[in-house]
Every structure is written in structure tokens, then in C-alpha cells.
Design a protein around this motif. Structure first.
Motif, PDB file in Angstrom:
ATOM      1  N   LEU A 328       0.824  -1.205   0.000  1.00  0.00           N
ATOM      2  CA  LEU A 328       0.000   0.000   0.000  1.00  0.00           C
ATOM      3  C   LEU A 328       0.862   1.260   0.000  1.00  0.00           C
ATOM      4  O   LEU A 328       0.549   2.241  -0.683  1.00  0.00           O
ATOM      5  CB  LEU A 328      -0.923   0.000   1.211  1.00  0.00           C
ATOM      6  N   ALA A 329       1.946   1.240   0.763  1.00  0.00           N
ATOM      7  CA  ALA A 329       2.835   2.410   0.799  1.00  0.00           C
ATOM      8  C   ALA A 329       3.433   2.664  -0.582  1.00  0.00           C
ATOM      9  O   ALA A 329       3.551   3.819  -1.020  1.00  0.00           O
ATOM     10  CB  ALA A 329       3.932   2.196   1.830  1.00  0.00           C
ATOM     11  N   GLN A 330       3.817   1.605  -1.275  1.00  0.00           N
ATOM     12  CA  GLN A 330       4.361   1.767  -2.625  1.00  0.00           C
ATOM     13  C   GLN A 330       3.291   2.293  -3.581  1.00  0.00           C
ATOM     14  O   GLN A 330       3.570   3.128  -4.453  1.00  0.00           O
ATOM     15  CB  GLN A 330       4.911   0.430  -3.141  1.00  0.00           C
ATOM     16  N   GLN A 331       2.060   1.835  -3.398  1.00  0.00           N
ATOM     17  CA  GLN A 331       0.951   2.325  -4.215  1.00  0.00           C
ATOM     18  C   GLN A 331       0.772   3.829  -4.021  1.00  0.00           C
ATOM     19  O   GLN A 331       0.605   4.578  -5.002  1.00  0.00           O
ATOM     20  CB  GLN A 331      -0.335   1.590  -3.821  1.00  0.00           C
ATOM     21  N   LEU A 332       0.818   4.279  -2.775  1.00  0.00           N
ATOM     22  CA  LEU A 332       0.687   5.713  -2.511  1.00  0.00           C
ATOM     23  C   LEU A 332       1.853   6.494  -3.112  1.00  0.00           C
ATOM     24  O   LEU A 332       1.670   7.590  -3.644  1.00  0.00           O
ATOM     25  CB  LEU A 332       0.620   5.969  -0.998  1.00  0.00           C
ATOM     26  N   HIS A 333       3.043   5.919  -3.014  1.00  0.00           N
ATOM     27  CA  HIS A 333       4.230   6.558  -3.601  1.00  0.00           C
ATOM     28  C   HIS A 333       4.053   6.719  -5.115  1.00  0.00           C
ATOM     29  O   HIS A 333       4.343   7.785  -5.674  1.00  0.00           O
ATOM     30  CB  HIS A 333       5.461   5.704  -3.292  1.00  0.00           C
ATOM     31  N   ASP A 334       3.584   5.670  -5.771  1.00  0.00           N
ATOM     32  CA  ASP A 334       3.390   5.722  -7.230  1.00  0.00           C
ATOM     33  C   ASP A 334       2.298   6.722  -7.603  1.00  0.00           C
ATOM     34  O   ASP A 334       2.426   7.457  -8.595  1.00  0.00           O
ATOM     35  CB  ASP A 334       3.031   4.330  -7.754  1.00  0.00           C
ATOM     36  N   GLN A 335       1.226   6.761  -6.813  1.00  0.00           N
ATOM     37  CA  GLN A 335       0.154   7.717  -7.093  1.00  0.00           C
ATOM     38  C   GLN A 335       0.639   9.151  -6.910  1.00  0.00           C
ATOM     39  O   GLN A 335       0.223  10.055  -7.652  1.00  0.00           O
ATOM     40  CB  GLN A 335      -1.041   7.439  -6.182  1.00  0.00           C
ATOM     41  N   ASN A 336       1.530   9.354  -5.947  1.00  0.00           N
ATOM     42  CA  ASN A 336       2.065  10.694  -5.748  1.00  0.00           C
ATOM     43  C   ASN A 336       2.940  11.111  -6.921  1.00  0.00           C
ATOM     44  O   ASN A 336       2.926  12.275  -7.341  1.00  0.00           O
ATOM     45  CB  ASN A 336       2.865  10.752  -4.452  1.00  0.00           C
ATOM     46  N   THR A 337       3.695  10.169  -7.472  1.00  0.00           N
ATOM     47  CA  THR A 337       4.499  10.460  -8.659  1.00  0.00           C
ATOM     48  C   THR A 337       3.602  10.849  -9.835  1.00  0.00           C
ATOM     49  O   THR A 337       3.877  11.817 -10.556  1.00  0.00           O
ATOM     50  CB  THR A 337       5.359   9.242  -9.040  1.00  0.00           C
ATOM     51  N   GLU A 338       2.514  10.113  -9.992  1.00  0.00           N
ATOM     52  CA  GLU A 338       1.553  10.439 -11.040  1.00  0.00           C
ATOM     53  C   GLU A 338       0.946  11.813 -10.805  1.00  0.00           C
ATOM     54  O   GLU A 338       0.798  12.618 -11.730  1.00  0.00           O
ATOM     55  CB  GLU A 338       0.440   9.383 -11.070  1.00  0.00           C
ATOM     56  N   ARG A 339       0.593  12.093  -9.540  1.00  0.00           N
ATOM     57  CA  ARG A 339       0.014  13.388  -9.192  1.00  0.00           C
ATOM     58  C   ARG A 339       0.973  14.526  -9.530  1.00  0.00           C
ATOM     59  O   ARG A 339       0.570  15.561 -10.076  1.00  0.00           O
ATOM     60  CB  ARG A 339      -0.319  13.403  -7.696  1.00  0.00           C
ATOM     61  N   GLN A 340       2.255  14.335  -9.250  1.00  0.00           N
ATOM     62  CA  GLN A 340       3.243  15.370  -9.544  1.00  0.00           C
ATOM     63  C   GLN A 340       3.312  15.654 -11.040  1.00  0.00           C
ATOM     64  O   GLN A 340       3.410  16.803 -11.463  1.00  0.00           O
ATOM     65  CB  GLN A 340       4.617  14.928  -9.027  1.00  0.00           C
ATOM     66  N   GLN A 341       3.254  14.607 -11.852  1.00  0.00           N
ATOM     67  CA  GLN A 341       3.334  14.769 -13.304  1.00  0.00           C
ATOM     68  C   GLN A 341       2.105  15.496 -13.847  1.00  0.00           C
ATOM     69  O   GLN A 341       2.215  16.391 -14.688  1.00  0.00           O
ATOM     70  CB  GLN A 341       3.496  13.399 -13.964  1.00  0.00           C
ATOM     71  N   VAL A 342       0.930  15.102 -13.352  1.00  0.00           N
ATOM     72  CA  VAL A 342      -0.308  15.753 -13.791  1.00  0.00           C
ATOM     73  C   VAL A 342      -0.308  17.220 -13.376  1.00  0.00           C
ATOM     74  O   VAL A 342      -0.641  18.114 -14.157  1.00  0.00           O
ATOM     75  CB  VAL A 342      -1.533  15.024 -13.207  1.00  0.00           C
ATOM     76  N   GLU A 343       0.090  17.477 -12.127  1.00  0.00           N
ATOM     77  CA  GLU A 343       0.137  18.843 -11.617  1.00  0.00           C
ATOM     78  C   GLU A 343       1.096  19.703 -12.428  1.00  0.00           C
ATOM     79  O   GLU A 343       0.765  20.839 -12.809  1.00  0.00           O
ATOM     80  CB  GLU A 343       0.570  18.825 -10.148  1.00  0.00           C
ATOM     81  N   LEU A 344       2.279  19.155 -12.718  1.00  0.00           N
ATOM     82  CA  LEU A 344       3.268  19.906 -13.482  1.00  0.00           C
ATOM     83  C   LEU A 344       2.732  20.267 -14.861  1.00  0.00           C
ATOM     84  O   LEU A 344       2.932  21.388 -15.345  1.00  0.00           O
ATOM     85  CB  LEU A 344       4.559  19.104 -13.601  1.00  0.00           C
TER      86      LEU A 344
END
Length: 581
Positions: A328-344
Motif C-alpha cells: 500500500l505504501a508503494q501504491q501511494l508513492h506511485d500515485q504521488n508520482t503520477e500526481r506530480q506529473q499531472v500537476e506539473l
């Protein structure tokens, strides 16, 4: 006696607020065992009295306030205990951000320790939106739920609470948001901001209110005082993370919660919290500061609700399976990476759009933008443009436009929206942050009226970024003892920001070094002492910082784990602004 601060212009786009004279602070520094640099900060922030300063520097768990002071707390505890004794079905109704999800975990675990069990509901940000919904209550009634406890939500859900009562469900509301003129008709409403609540700490976040309920509940279990205290301390870890993430002032009781909660991260036994710290890079003895919680821990937790569903966060902290926790922690980490890309991507699109220099407030809209990150984008744009901003996207399901706004100190965002309510299907928020839902046909009118409203109320000075200087230092004052004293003022955050210092009439000691094309490293000299500073995103000013140039600098002292790992000092100086001396 301190004199009034003075405001002086710096380089384009900012204004310094220099502190007034505070007199000789050597006695205060000696009494507190800190260097004068930290004493200057304390005096500037109204803590020049040694008793108040010592209380601030060394917050104690004994400073936690009596939870029974919260209005309706006895009724809330009695109803939960009765539900546990009767094995009634209990539902914790939360929210999708860090504050809401950690509140769910705190109360779920506390009810479990008290001998009961509770299910939970966390709304989907994009499908359900913020707040309690009647259809959820109706489903829960059909499933036999007899008690709903809201956390970080519910204070404006009068109709939903009324519907629950009609269905035979008791509701306890725990929230910290500002109430409407009438409170929801719940069995108990725990909110320090309700007008009739005598609780002195009004700045608790949702998890802070949930923690007070946990405190009160655990105190009724007949445990030895030492066990109650030890258990409450364990709950402070998540309460501290939520308090930082929700950007409430880190003063008063919140300072106690965060100071002791973060210190408790030295010993983490919860598999989910351990996995989260590991994936964020805090392994071994390293624990995050409040700033690192804000920028490395909280975004990973928030990413779940922004990109998908926040139930994963609750499961992360409730699971006892270490392997599942790591997954689950890795899932959250990956989602945060995706969020950063979308935000950028959205931020770059906004940066490419033409902005009228005369615009006092801005509204950006694109129907394709991911609605889960619009609030973050708005915040980043306010940092760059220093004016109120809304960023809007479109809901594919119903065609409505939704989005978030952020503001500057001189502008009350919610009051602006209240001046044009007919434009919205829904709106809400507070001075600095707000959300809206409207028809797509209203976007242009909103853009026009929002800008006009701001233009009538803001002055040119309001658009300048303010740099409040806590203390003017000579470079010789920056010693290891001084740095230790500065760090003793932490945890830093809203209400207790990292101190800004100024050094006046320093000389640039050599050519600035450009790092990664965007950043600088510069060294300054004053009376034989030098200081090297990192200057993020200052590369465009390199020509203004030629060797021999005399400047005033505004800077901060920050912990630097990278420097410490390489065998250097565990801190560094960061340039925040400069002006010609």
C-alpha cells in the motif's frame, strides 16, 4: 522595549518587513541557554518573557487540555460506550484528505481498544465530493448502523444529520470547520469553533478533535493512568502528521501534539506508518521534521484521494500485515508520482497562458484538467503570481465545472464568492482556500466578476510578496550554538514559520556558482566572516551578484541531511531574497 517594525522595498516583487529594536537580549539568552539569534526571534514573536519562552521551547504533554472542556464531550463518550456495550454497528464517516483519513484511523483504533468495532466510509473526491451525503446514511441504515461518528466533516451537514435521525441513527459530529448559524441536530457536536464551546484551543484540525475524543474515551476504561498516557502518546504520531498536513497554526496545543508526535516517530510499530516512512526515505534513526511531513509524507497520503480513493490510506494504517503495508505504501508513492506529473502539466499550461498585468485575480479553466490536483496548482500559482487564483476543470459525469481557489493575506476568498452566489451550484471555504461548482456557461462571468471584486479591494502593495524578517544578524552571530537555538524553535509551520534573518551590507565574496542551470551558490563576506548560501531558482540574477557587490540578504537556516551525510555541518543557509545595500 521593542519598537515598531518597518517595511522596506527589496528587489522587484517583494517587500521586507524589518523588526523593530528589541534591546539587549543577552540575559534572556543566558537564562534560556540559547544564543542571542534565537532569543531575537522569540522576542520578535512576542515571547520575550522568559517564562513564556521556556514554555514555548519545552512544551509538555501535561500542557494537553482537558478534553471534557469541549462542549458535548460527555454525551459523545457516553453514547460510544453504550454502542460498544450493546455491540451496535458503528460507522466512522470521514473525509478523503490526510486530516480526514487519519481521523478515521484514530477513532477506529480507539473504539477497538475500548472493546468495540467500527466500519468506516471515506468519500471519493471526484465522484462524491466533500461532505456527508444522505444516500450513504440511507445505505448504512439498511445495513443496521445505529451510530455514525463524523470526523473532519459534518458541521454543515444539517440535512444529512436530520435524515439519519429519521432513520433511527444517532450522529456524533466531530469537526473543526466553521459552523453555519445553526448547528446540525446531532446527539453531540464536538467542534471548538462552535460559538458556545469554551474549549480554549480553536485551531485544532479534524484529527486534533478526534484525538480529544480518543483521550476522553480511553480515560473511561479503568486503565492505570500510565497506560492511558502511553496509549495517548502513541495516537499523537498520526495526529501530528494530520496537524501539519492540514496547515493549522503550530502554536498552543497543536505545538504540543506535533512536537511530541514527531518525536514519537523514533519508535514506530505500526506496519503502515513504518512502510510509509521507509518509502519516503526515512529509514533507520531518521525521522521527518514538520517541513518534511508537509512535503514528503502528506503528499503521499493525499495522493490517494486525489488520484483514486483514499480508503487505501485507512487500510495502510489499520493493517497488521507488514507485506500488505509495504504494498500500500508503494501504491501511494506511485500515485504521488503520477500526481506530480499531472500537476506539473497543468502548471506549465497555465504559465504559457497570457496574463494581463492589470488582472487583480485570475481564473484558469480547461475541461480536460484532472480535478484532483486543482487546489495544489492554484496554491503554486499564488506563490508565483501573488494574487488570488482559481483553477477549474469539468466533471465528465454531469458536465459541471468544479475547482479550487487560493488567496493572499490581503484578500478574503470566501467573502468574494459570497458577493456572487448566484453564479454557483455550490461553494464554500474560508479566507485562503475555497471550492466552487458551477455551470460551464458561468465561467467567463465568474472570471470577470472575480477580477473586478479583487481590483476594487487590492492595492499595488498587496501584490508584493512580503518577507517578514525575524532578526537582523551579523555573520559572526551564526555559530553552531546559534543554529541549535534556532532549531529548538521547531516544529515550524503555519503560525510558527521558519525564521527569516537578514544580514545587511554584506559583500559578494566571489562569482556565484550556477547549479543545474536554475540555481546558485553564493558566498558573502562581512567583517572577515563568510557565509555560503544556496539560492534556489536565482540563476537569472547571477549578473546582479558580481564579486564585490554589496547587498542585503534575507535568508533561512535549515537542517541539511545531505550535507550531514557527506560529513559536513548538518545545516545550510538558503537565500530567500536580496537587495542592493
Amino acid at each position: 522595549m521593542a519598537t515598531s517594525p518597518r517595511t522596506e522595498p527589496a528587489r522587484s516583487g517583494s517587500r521586507w518587513i524589518l523588526p523593530g529594536e528589541v534591546g539587549d537580549l543577552s540575559a534572556l539568552a543566558a537564562e534560556l541557554g540559547i544564543a542571542t539569534a534565537a532569543a531575537k526571534v522569540l522576542a520578535h514573536r512576542g515571547l520575550g518573557d522568559s517564562v513564556a519562552a521556556r514554555h514555548f521551547l519545552h512544551p509538555s504533554l501535561d500542557d494537553l487540555l482537558d478534553p471534557l472542556t469541549l462542549r458535548d464531550m460527555p454525551a459523545a463518550v457516553e453514547r460510544i460506550r453504550r454502542a460498544i456495550a450493546a455491540s451496535e454497528k458503528i460507522l466512522i464517516y470521514g473525509d478523503y484528505d490526510v486530516d480526514g483519513t487519519t481521523s478515521v484511523v484514530l477513532l477506529t483504533k480507539a473504539i477497538e481498544l475500548a472493546g468495540g468495532a467500527a466500519d468506516y466510509h471515506v468519500p471519493h473526491r471526484l465522484k462524491d465530493g466533500y461532505g456527508m451525503r444522505p444516500e450513504v446514511v440511507e445505505t448504512m441504515a439498511a445495513e443496521g448502523v445505529k451510530l455514525i461518528v463524523s470526523v473532519d466533516t459534518g458541521i454543515r451537514a444539517a440535512e444529512v444529520v436530520k435524515r439519519a435521525t429519521e432513520l433511527g441513527i444517532d450522529v456524533i459530529v466531530t469537526d473543526h470547520h466553521l459552523p453555519e448559524s445553526e448547528l446540525p441536530p446531532a446527539l453531540a457536536v464536538l467542534n471548538p469553533n462552535r460559538p458556545d464551546c469554551p474549549y480554549p484551543e480553536k485551531n485544532l484540525c479534524g484529527a486534533g478533535v478526534a484525538f480529544k475524543l480518543v483521550q476522553a474515551l480511553l480515560a473511561t476504561l479503568g486503565w492505570p493512568d500510565a497506560k492511558v498516557r502511553r496509549t495517548c502518546e502513541s495516537f499523537l504520531k498520526l495526529a501530528a502528521i494530520a496537524t501539519v498536513a492540514d496547515v493549522v497554526p503550530l502554536t498552543g496545543e497543536n505545538r504540543v501534539i506535533v512536537k511530541h508526535g514527531l518525536e514519537g516517530l523514533h519508535d514506530v510499530r505500526n506496519p503502515g506508518l513504518r512502510a510509509l516512512l521507509d518509502v519516503a526515505g526515512f529509514t533507520g534513526d531518521s525521522i521527518p521534521s514538520a517541513r518534511q511531513v508537509a512535503f514528503q509524507i502528506a503528499p503521499r497520503l493525499n495522493a490517494a484521494g486525489r488520484m483514486d480513493t483514499a480508503r487505501a490510506v485507512v487500510e495502510l494504517f489499520l493493517t497488521s500485515d507488514a507485506a500488505r503495508a509495504r504494498e500500500l505504501a508503494q501504491q501511494l508513492h506511485d500515485q504521488n508520482t503520477e500526481r506530480q506529473q499531472v500537476e506539473l502539466g497543468i502548471r506549465e499550461t497555465c504559465a504559457g497562458l497570457a496574463v494581463e498585468e492589470s488582472a487583480a485575480a485570475l481564473v484558469y479553466y480547461d475541461e480536460r484538467w484532472h480535478r484532483g490536483v486543482l487546489g495544489i496548482v492554484a496554491a503554486r500559482l499564488v506563490e508565483r503570481l501573488h494574487r488570488p487564483v482559481f483553477v477549474l476543470g469539468r466533471n465528465e459525469d454531469d458536465g459541471l465545472v468544479q475547482g479550487s481557489g487560493r488567496s493572499i493575506p490581503a484578500f478574503h476568498l470566501l467573502e468574494a464568492l459570497e458577493s456572487m452566489p448566484e453564479l454557483f451550484r455550490k461553494f464554500g471555504g474560508h479566507k485562503y482556500a475555497a471550492g466552487v461548482t458551477m455551470e460551464a456557461s458561468q465561467v467567463e462571468e465568474f472570471r470577470r466578476r472575480f477580477n473586478a471584486y479583487a481590483a476594487e479591494r487590492l492595492t499595488p502593495d498587496d501584490f508584493l510578496r512580503q518577507v517578514e524578517i525575524d532578526a537582523v544578524l551579523e555573520l559572526r552571530e551564526i555559530t553552531e550554538q546559534a543554529v541549535a537555538g534556532i532549531f529548538s524553535l521547531s516544529p515550524f509551520g503555519t503560525g510558527n514559520p521558519p525564521p527569516h534573518f537578514a544580514a545587511l551590507n554584506v559583500e559578494v565574496a566571489g562569482p556565484p556558482v550556477v547549479m543545474k542551470e536554475k540555481h546558485l551558490r553564493i558566498t558573502v563576506r562581512q567583517n572577515g566572516r563568510t557565509l555560503t548560501l544556496k539560492a534556489w531558482n536565482f540563476a537569472e540574477h547571477a549578473t546582479e551578484l558580481a564579486p564585490g557587490t554589496r547587498i542585503d540578504i534575507a535568508f533561512q537556516i535549515e537542517e541539511d541531511a545531505y550535507s550531514a551525510a557527506r560529513g559536513y555541518a548538518p545545516w545550510s543557509a538558503t537565500l530567500r531574497d536580496f537587495r542592493m545595500a
